[in-house]
Design a protein around this motif. Structure first.
Motif, PDB file in Angstrom:
ATOM      1  N   PHE A  39      29.181  52.381  18.354  1.00 28.80           N
ATOM      2  CA  PHE A  39      29.091  50.942  18.731  1.00 28.80           C
ATOM      3  C   PHE A  39      29.754  50.785  19.976  1.00 28.80           C
ATOM      4  N   PHE A  40      28.969  49.978  21.051  1.00 30.39           N
ATOM      5  CA  PHE A  40      29.490  49.708  22.143  1.00 30.39           C
ATOM      6  C   PHE A  40      29.180  48.318  22.611  1.00 30.39           C
ATOM      7  N   GLU A  41      30.180  47.479  22.639  1.00 35.81           N
ATOM      8  CA  GLU A  41      29.816  45.940  22.692  1.00 35.81           C
ATOM      9  C   GLU A  41      28.817  45.662  21.828  1.00 35.81           C
ATOM     10  N   ASP A  42      27.879  44.971  22.181  1.00 36.25           N
ATOM     11  CA  ASP A  42      26.850  44.258  21.329  1.00 36.25           C
ATOM     12  C   ASP A  42      25.735  45.260  21.189  1.00 36.25           C
ATOM     13  N   MET A  43      25.819  46.683  21.558  1.00 34.24           N
ATOM     14  CA  MET A  43      24.761  47.601  21.485  1.00 34.24           C
ATOM     15  C   MET A  43      25.423  48.812  20.643  1.00 34.24           C
ATOM     16  N   VAL A  44      24.440  49.996  20.527  1.00 35.68           N
ATOM     17  CA  VAL A  44      24.656  51.197  20.179  1.00 35.68           C
ATOM     18  C   VAL A  44      24.516  52.260  21.278  1.00 35.68           C
ATOM     19  N   ARG A  45      25.595  52.782  21.620  1.00 36.45           N
ATOM     20  CA  ARG A  45      25.627  53.844  22.545  1.00 36.45           C
ATOM     21  C   ARG A  45      25.200  55.210  22.011  1.00 36.45           C
ATOM     22  N   VAL A  46      24.251  55.889  22.322  1.00 32.96           N
ATOM     23  CA  VAL A  46      23.870  57.134  22.042  1.00 32.96           C
ATOM     24  C   VAL A  46      23.823  58.260  23.300  1.00 32.96           C
ATOM     25  N   GLU A  47      24.696  59.335  22.865  1.00 36.25           N
ATOM     26  CA  GLU A  47      24.811  60.225  23.996  1.00 36.25           C
ATOM     27  C   GLU A  47      24.129  61.492  23.612  1.00 36.25           C
TER      28      GLU A  47
END
Length: 218
Positions: free
Chosen positions: A141-149
């Motif tokens: 989770f990244f703030e109000d998003m989902v961070r995919v790397e």
């Protein structure tokens, strides 16, 4: 990558199924042929989704378990990964993290990015450095998003190339090893789902970052 990877998987399952039939291992052969049927259906789905995509439509978005999308991408890539011996590290936190996306299109985006990572760690420069090849997928989770790397520890992307990696037909691969459309299509897929994608270079890894929407609150 869009159809070549499923085709490679079909060839591998077909050849393996034939050998199993010769050896009389019928149930295992049937399992291989079942996988071929599933992959051909997936290819048909990719074709229909790309038609939707070419008409500037995001297709159907819904709440998806990211783990399921990653698993689907790895299944398509299984023949290539089996030949290279490279394992993909997966780290999702929480494990049941969900995104708001189109399953087939997001899966294809991950296939493209993971394939590029595998090609990077197979490069001659990487072999000379004698590093353990690493290709990894993570989700947070990244703030109000989902961070995919999706990251790899290959030789990296040159400064002069970084601004052009998403341009159509731009590739640093040898002639005949790619049309330079994988990252272009990947960016369009992510942007059509109202997400973002960008390249991060730094330290030991080349990282493509996807920012995807979370499952909407009820």
């Amino acid at each position: 990558h869009e159809l070549n990877q499923p085709l490679a998987a079909i060839r591998a399952y077909g050849a393996n199924g034939r050998e199993l039939l010769i050896k009389g291992r019928i149930e295992e052969a049937i399992a291989n042929f079942d996988r071929i049927a599933e992959l051909t259906e997936r290819m048909a789905g990719i074709g229909s989704q790309l038609k939707i995509f070419s008409r500037k439509s995001r297709g159907n978005l819904g709440s998806l378990p990211l783990q399921g999308v990653v698993d689907g991408a790895l299944e398509i890539l299984m023949p290539m990964l089996g030949k290279t011996g490279i394992k993909i590290d997966i780290d999702l936190d929480p494990p049941d993290i969900r995104v708001w996306a189109n399953s087939l299109l997001l899966q294809q985006a991950l296939v493209n990015l993971i394939t590029n990572g595998v090609h990077a760690v197979q490069g001659q420069e990487h072999k000379q450095n004698q590093k353990t090849p690493i290709v990894a997928v993570s989700g947070r989770f990244f703030e109000d998003m989902v961070r995919v790397e999706v990251r790899d520890n290959g030789p990296g992307i040159g400064v002069a190339d970084r601004e052009m990696v998403f341009d159509p037909f731009y590739t640093t691969k040898p002639s005949g090893q790619g049309l330079g459309l994988g990252l272009t299509i990947t960016r369009r897929i992510i942007e059509e789902m109202d997400g973002h994608i960008y390249l991060e270079e730094g330290g030991a890894f080349t990282t493509f970052v996807l920012l995807l929407h979370r499952e909407p609150a009820e």
